[in-house]
Design a protein around this motif. Structure first.
Motif, PDB file in Angstrom:
ATOM      1  N   MET A   1      30.069  10.578 -17.248  1.00 26.12           N
ATOM      2  CA  MET A   1      29.602  11.952 -17.040  1.00 26.12           C
ATOM      3  C   MET A   1      30.418  12.889 -17.924  1.00 26.12           C
ATOM      4  O   MET A   1      31.642  12.885 -17.854  1.00 26.12           O
ATOM      5  N   PRO A   2      29.760  13.676 -18.774  1.00 17.38           N
ATOM      6  CA  PRO A   2      30.486  14.555 -19.681  1.00 17.38           C
ATOM      7  C   PRO A   2      31.129  15.726 -18.949  1.00 17.38           C
ATOM      8  O   PRO A   2      30.752  16.071 -17.835  1.00 17.38           O
ATOM      9  N   ARG A   3      32.093  16.324 -19.593  1.00 14.31           N
ATOM     10  CA  ARG A   3      32.758  17.495 -19.023  1.00 14.31           C
ATOM     11  C   ARG A   3      31.861  18.734 -19.127  1.00 14.31           C
ATOM     12  O   ARG A   3      31.792  19.530 -18.193  1.00 14.31           O
ATOM     13  N   LEU A   4      31.174  18.906 -20.261  1.00 11.88           N
ATOM     14  CA  LEU A   4      30.373  20.103 -20.498  1.00 11.88           C
ATOM     15  C   LEU A   4      28.941  19.743 -20.863  1.00 11.88           C
ATOM     16  O   LEU A   4      28.712  18.840 -21.676  1.00 11.88           O
ATOM     17  N   SER A   5      28.000  20.450 -20.258  1.00  8.50           N
ATOM     18  CA  SER A   5      26.588  20.355 -20.644  1.00  8.50           C
ATOM     19  C   SER A   5      26.198  21.671 -21.305  1.00  8.50           C
ATOM     20  O   SER A   5      26.331  22.739 -20.700  1.00  8.50           O
ATOM     21  N   VAL A   6      25.728  21.589 -22.535  1.00  6.95           N
ATOM     22  CA  VAL A   6      25.327  22.781 -23.281  1.00  6.95           C
ATOM     23  C   VAL A   6      23.805  22.800 -23.353  1.00  6.95           C
ATOM     24  O   VAL A   6      23.187  21.896 -23.933  1.00  6.95           O
ATOM     25  N   ILE A   7      23.193  23.824 -22.757  1.00  9.52           N
ATOM     26  CA  ILE A   7      21.731  23.935 -22.691  1.00  9.52           C
ATOM     27  C   ILE A   7      21.265  24.929 -23.747  1.00  9.52           C
ATOM     28  O   ILE A   7      21.735  26.081 -23.779  1.00  9.52           O
ATOM     29  N   VAL A   8      20.347  24.482 -24.623  1.00  7.77           N
ATOM     30  CA  VAL A   8      19.890  25.296 -25.744  1.00  7.77           C
ATOM     31  C   VAL A   8      18.362  25.376 -25.712  1.00  7.77           C
ATOM     32  O   VAL A   8      17.675  24.445 -26.130  1.00  7.77           O
ATOM     33  N   PRO A   9      17.787  26.470 -25.213  1.00  8.28           N
ATOM     34  CA  PRO A   9      16.332  26.639 -25.260  1.00  8.28           C
ATOM     35  C   PRO A   9      15.907  27.133 -26.650  1.00  8.28           C
ATOM     36  O   PRO A   9      16.615  27.924 -27.278  1.00  8.28           O
ATOM     37  N   CYS A  10      14.751  26.670 -27.135  1.00 10.97           N
ATOM     38  CA  CYS A  10      14.349  26.959 -28.511  1.00 10.97           C
ATOM     39  C   CYS A  10      12.900  27.437 -28.575  1.00 10.97           C
ATOM     40  O   CYS A  10      11.998  26.794 -28.024  1.00 10.97           O
ATOM     41  N   PHE A  11      12.716  28.542 -29.297  1.00 12.96           N
ATOM     42  CA  PHE A  11      11.361  29.026 -29.545  1.00 12.96           C
ATOM     43  C   PHE A  11      11.380  29.871 -30.824  1.00 12.96           C
ATOM     44  O   PHE A  11      12.034  30.903 -30.894  1.00 12.96           O
ATOM     45  N   LYS A  12      10.690  29.385 -31.846  1.00 16.64           N
ATOM     46  CA  LYS A  12      10.559  30.095 -33.129  1.00 16.64           C
ATOM     47  C   LYS A  12      11.920  30.464 -33.712  1.00 16.64           C
ATOM     48  O   LYS A  12      12.195  31.616 -34.053  1.00 16.64           O
ATOM     49  N   VAL A  13      12.772  29.448 -33.840  1.00 18.59           N
ATOM     50  CA  VAL A  13      14.121  29.687 -34.365  1.00 18.59           C
ATOM     51  C   VAL A  13      14.466  28.684 -35.465  1.00 18.59           C
ATOM     52  O   VAL A  13      15.641  28.383 -35.685  1.00 18.59           O
ATOM     53  N   HIS A  30      34.691  16.671 -27.870  1.00 26.69           N
ATOM     54  CA  HIS A  30      33.506  15.815 -27.969  1.00 26.69           C
ATOM     55  C   HIS A  30      32.901  15.403 -26.633  1.00 26.69           C
ATOM     56  O   HIS A  30      31.821  14.798 -26.614  1.00 26.69           O
ATOM     57  N   ASP A  31      33.556  15.707 -25.521  1.00 22.31           N
ATOM     58  CA  ASP A  31      33.065  15.247 -24.222  1.00 22.31           C
ATOM     59  C   ASP A  31      31.963  16.192 -23.726  1.00 22.31           C
ATOM     60  O   ASP A  31      32.128  16.920 -22.754  1.00 22.31           O
ATOM     61  N   ILE A  32      30.845  16.150 -24.428  1.00 21.41           N
ATOM     62  CA  ILE A  32      29.755  17.083 -24.146  1.00 21.41           C
ATOM     63  C   ILE A  32      28.421  16.352 -24.207  1.00 21.41           C
ATOM     64  O   ILE A  32      28.311  15.230 -24.714  1.00 21.41           O
ATOM     65  N   GLU A  33      27.420  17.017 -23.659  1.00 22.02           N
ATOM     66  CA  GLU A  33      26.036  16.645 -23.892  1.00 22.02           C
ATOM     67  C   GLU A  33      25.274  17.916 -24.222  1.00 22.02           C
ATOM     68  O   GLU A  33      25.629  19.008 -23.767  1.00 22.02           O
ATOM     69  N   VAL A  34      24.259  17.795 -25.056  1.00 24.32           N
ATOM     70  CA  VAL A  34      23.425  18.929 -25.431  1.00 24.32           C
ATOM     71  C   VAL A  34      22.008  18.656 -24.953  1.00 24.32           C
ATOM     72  O   VAL A  34      21.419  17.622 -25.301  1.00 24.32           O
ATOM     73  N   ILE A  35      21.500  19.550 -24.139  1.00 19.26           N
ATOM     74  CA  ILE A  35      20.112  19.436 -23.674  1.00 19.26           C
ATOM     75  C   ILE A  35      19.337  20.556 -24.345  1.00 19.26           C
ATOM     76  O   ILE A  35      19.489  21.733 -24.007  1.00 19.26           O
ATOM     77  N   ALA A  36      18.552  20.184 -25.329  1.00 15.17           N
ATOM     78  CA  ALA A  36      17.781  21.154 -26.108  1.00 15.17           C
ATOM     79  C   ALA A  36      16.342  21.147 -25.613  1.00 15.17           C
ATOM     80  O   ALA A  36      15.729  20.084 -25.450  1.00 15.17           O
ATOM     81  N   VAL A  37      15.796  22.343 -25.392  1.00 11.87           N
ATOM     82  CA  VAL A  37      14.458  22.469 -24.825  1.00 11.87           C
ATOM     83  C   VAL A  37      13.536  23.109 -25.854  1.00 11.87           C
ATOM     84  O   VAL A  37      13.728  24.265 -26.252  1.00 11.87           O
ATOM     85  N   ASP A  38      12.558  22.353 -26.298  1.00 13.04           N
ATOM     86  CA  ASP A  38      11.524  22.885 -27.183  1.00 13.04           C
ATOM     87  C   ASP A  38      10.478  23.571 -26.308  1.00 13.04           C
ATOM     88  O   ASP A  38       9.657  22.914 -25.664  1.00 13.04           O
ATOM     89  N   ASP A  39      10.518  24.901 -26.303  1.00 17.71           N
ATOM     90  CA  ASP A  39       9.625  25.680 -25.443  1.00 17.71           C
ATOM     91  C   ASP A  39       8.262  25.862 -26.127  1.00 17.71           C
ATOM     92  O   ASP A  39       7.797  26.974 -26.345  1.00 17.71           O
ATOM     93  N   ARG A  40       7.661  24.740 -26.457  1.00 18.68           N
ATOM     94  CA  ARG A  40       6.363  24.719 -27.146  1.00 18.68           C
ATOM     95  C   ARG A  40       6.394  25.638 -28.364  1.00 18.68           C
ATOM     96  O   ARG A  40       5.509  26.469 -28.599  1.00 18.68           O
ATOM     97  N   SER A  41       7.448  25.483 -29.161  1.00 13.65           N
ATOM     98  CA  SER A  41       7.621  26.341 -30.331  1.00 13.65           C
ATOM     99  C   SER A  41       6.585  26.008 -31.397  1.00 13.65           C
ATOM    100  O   SER A  41       6.392  24.826 -31.737  1.00 13.65           O
ATOM    101  N   PRO A  42       5.934  27.033 -31.970  1.00 11.31           N
ATOM    102  CA  PRO A  42       4.878  26.767 -32.945  1.00 11.31           C
ATOM    103  C   PRO A  42       5.407  26.445 -34.337  1.00 11.31           C
ATOM    104  O   PRO A  42       4.619  26.071 -35.224  1.00 11.31           O
TER     105      PRO A  42
END
Length: 735
Positions: A1-13, A30-42
């Motif tokens: 289990m990572p220490r930090l979760s970094v959440i990155v929502p994305c739309f037209k970027v 480095h003890d991280i995870e990145v959860i990137a969310v593609d918000d149906r970006s066109p």
């Protein structure tokens, strides 16, 4: 289990997304995870996310079937987060280098608080950077607290991305983002009010991009009406938690201020919607007004108790007052100019005061540098001379030692004294409005031995394009009568860089007298540095090839650790960087944690130098002063070609250095690990350097200035050291 979760929502970027992800994945922690969310970006954002996930297992991508907006995109990521703490990063912003390591260390230090609040800086599309104006709120405590114990924490920008949240705390309270434009509001207030343990980190961790166009909250739209619904959600949360009822007056005030701020910006709402927005705000203001609220606590919000026409009248009256104050300022300035012209006509009738000396240093910041040394010597040698310091404001005046006569810049008394003074001593040019009266004597001390190009020599360099007005600089230098020099190198440089009618005075640098004499300093005791520690002073200069001037050339925490036990690293940034974002990019936090000592704010550089055992610098002129101590100097020149291309230099300091030269961090660390920094070769290089650049510094410079330039007495020139074999070829080579 990572220490930090970094959440990155994305739309037209797609234009910013790679920079954002790189800033996270290239962190030293480095003890991280990145959860990137593609918000149906066109655009191509989804493909970029997939590319990063394919090459870095720490990245997980969620592709939403439909666009749901920023808040609900964050919600979509929450069930997949496994880290101890959650961070939210907008996909057009970036983390600063070392941010996650600093966050992780602070979380551990404070025992895993519910919320950690850290700092940010606004970065503008044209290259400027501005730190959060309320950064001092973050440095006010070392421990944990609640919002009730420190309510000023709510004065900070109420956004989600300047905080780290304990995941269990978020899940236990069921915090989620609602839809809408202002989704941060009903998340941040409930979170901050519910947190039992809040901690702060006085470090800039996020670069908050200020886009020229495309920012959601900067667009003209009726969507700004969403702010009303979001505050309804905030009050609904308070109603559901009776223990928070005492916060209603604060939230009521913040709501009114927030809505009026939106209304005051002409580019937020369509003109036809402004009256309706005011009406809905006023309804909300009345509906949630606390019972028995003191009208005095509502500040200027009572406008919401009236009508939209009355609001417009008040706004127009306010603009008129501001315009009137601006007009009044222009009138006062014009009157001041007329008064100065009138005084100029009277100057031939009023004699100069032969005993009046005006001093200024560092752009009117008080007793500093060479002028301060001359002032102290004059008080001892010639007490009949009246020394008056010109200071920029009352705040600086309050910091002056007791008994120091002073005057505020541009005040009536300042005008009277500048009209009568015989002598002017300054290390920076006097304001252009000061007209030099015949018979007055201007002594310019400069601010050290020049390595970097100055004056007319800058005209061919990119550094001259950053707002430097060389003709104006020369007009002010035309007032100089005497230019103090510490060596023949300086004499040649000043006469070339400032082609004006002054005489070079081979006095030495007055502020270096204390270095030659080796006077005492209480710097170590004030900062808790053990007496037996070896103190290494790191003093980098600013860079002209980067807007803002600050570049982290070395990892300070790593350098401090590599120096090892029995060593203390003291850091002193260039004075031009003292009030900008540079110290907030990690230095202030390292100082608080005792890893380094931040001496940037110390007013007297001589005290810092006297307290140190060695100097590490790059191209700062402090090396020429420090050489008077005859202590080891290391020049760290990892970007010398870039530096000289942008600014120019009068000599190749890597070839004629005062000690060993490192061109990478590995070489710098090796010099200290091996003891090479203080070997016989470093002593030989330092001796050659001192013979050239400490030539006239004999410990009597201030006395020499007072006796020869202020009193007109005869006094021998300093004996001077034998010039080094390089002579003046550095100047000839630079032409």
């Amino acid at each position: 289990m990572p220490r930090l979760s970094v959440i990155v929502p994305c739309f037209k970027v797609q234009g910013f997304l790679r920079e954002c992800l790189d800033s996270v994945l290239e962190q030293s922690f480095h003890d991280i995870e990145v959860i990137a969310v593609d918000d149906r970006s066109p655009d191509g954002s989804g493909a970029i996310l997939d590319e990063y996930a394919a090459r870095d297992p720490r990245v997980r991508v969620l592709h939403l079937p439909e666009n749901v907006g920023l808040g609900r995109a964050r919600n979509a990521a929450l069930p997949y987060a496994t880290g101890d703490f959650l961070l939210f990063l907008d996909s057009d912003d970036t983390l600063t280098p070392g941010a996650l390591r600093a966050v992780a260390d602070r979380l551990a230090e404070t025992g895993d608080p519910d919320v950690l609040v850290f700092d940010y800086a606004r970065t503008y599309w044209w290259g400027g950077t501005r730190r959060n104006a309320l950064a001092e709120v973050l440095s006010a405590t070392d421990g944990v607290f609640t919002a009730a114990e420190r309510p000023e924490i709510l004065d900070l920008l109420m956004v989600v991305w300047n905080k780290a949240y304990r995941r269990d705390f978020v899940e236990e309270n069921g915090f989620r983002f609602p839809p809408g434009y202002y989704e941060d509001t009903p998340w941040t207030f409930p979170v901050m009010l519910s947190a039992g343990r809040i901690a702060t980190l006085d470090r800039i961790c996020v670069n908050y991009r200020q886009r020229r166009q495309g920012s959601i909250l900067s667009t003209t739209s009726r969507k700004h009406f969403d702010v009303h619904d979001q505050y309804k959600r905030v009050f609904a949360f308070v109603d559901a938690h009776p223990e928070l009822a005492g916060w209603r007056p604060c939230l009521h005030r913040r709501m009114g201020e927030h809505c009026l701020d939106i209304l005051a910006k002409p580019d937020r709402l369509p003109p036809a919607a402004r009256a309706e927005f005011f009406r809905r705000t006023a309804e909300l203001y009345r509906a949630f007004r606390p019972k028995g609220a003191d009208p005095g606590d509502l500040r200027d919000l009572d406008v919401l108790a009236g009508s939209y026409p009355s609001y417009l009248l008040r706004m127009q009256a306010g603009r008129a007052r501001r315009a009137g104050s601006g007009q009044a300022l222009r009138v006062r300035r014009a009157a001041g100019a007329r008064a100065r012209r009138a005084l100029t006509g009277l100057r031939g009738r009023r004699p100069l005061d032969e005993d009046l000396v005006l001093y200024s240093a560092a752009s009117h910041q008080g007793l500093r540098g060479d002028p301060a040394a001359v002032y102290r010597a004059a008080r001892e040698i010639a007490p009949r001379l009246r020394g008056v310091w010109v200071v920029r404001d009352a705040e600086v005046a309050a910091e002056l030692p007791a008994g120091v006569d002073h005057v505020l810049l541009d005040s009536p008394e300042y005008l009277r004294l500048t009209d009568r003074a015989k002598f002017f001593v300054n290390d920076v040019n006097w304001p252009g409005t000061l007209v030099k009266r015949p018979g007055s004597v201007h002594v310019h001390t400069h601010r050290g031995t020049p390595l970097k190009y100055l004056g007319v020599d800058l005209l061919g360099k990119p550094g001259a394009r950053l707002g430097l007005d060389v003709p104006q600089m020369l007009r002010r230098a035309d007032r100089w009568d005497h230019s103090l020099v510490a060596n023949r190198h300086s004499e040649l440089v000043w006469e070339r860089a400032y082609p004006c009618h002054f005489a070079s005075a081979r006095t030495g640098s007055p502020r270096n007298d204390v270095l030659v004499a080796g006077g005492p300093t209480d710097f170590r005791a004030r900062h808790g540095i053990p007496a037996d520690h070896t103190v290494v002073l790191y003093a980098p200069t600013r860079r002209d090839y980067v807007r803002g001037g600050h570049v982290d050339r070395i990892d300070l925490a790593r350098f401090a650790a590599d120096l090892g036990e029995g060593h203390t690293l003291v850091v002193r940034l260039h004075p031009a960087l003292a009030t900008g974002p540079a110290r907030g990019l990690g230095l202030a936090e390292l100082h608080r944690r005792g890893i380094v000592v931040d001496a940037t704010g110390e007013p007297h550089a001589e005290e810092v130098m006297l307290a140190s055992d060695a100097l590490v610098t790059d191209y700062s002129s402090i090396m020429f002063d420090y050489a008077n101590l005859d202590r080891p100097i290391v020049v760290h020149a990892d970007d010398w070609p870039t530096f000289t291309a942008s600014r120019g230099a009068y000599l190749d300091i890597t070839a004629e250095a005062p000690g060993h030269v490192s061109r990478s961090y590995r070489e710098l660390a090796w010099l200290f690990a091996s003891g090479g920094w203080r070997d016989q070769e470093s002593a030989r290089l330092r001796a050659d350097f001192r013979s050239r650049f400490c030539e006239f510094d004999d410990g009597r410079a201030a006395e020499r200035v007072v006796r020869t330039l202020l009193l007109g007495e005869a006094m021998p020139e300093p004996p001077g050291r034998v010039p080094g074999p390089a002579g003046a070829r550095d100047l000839l080579a630079s032409t």
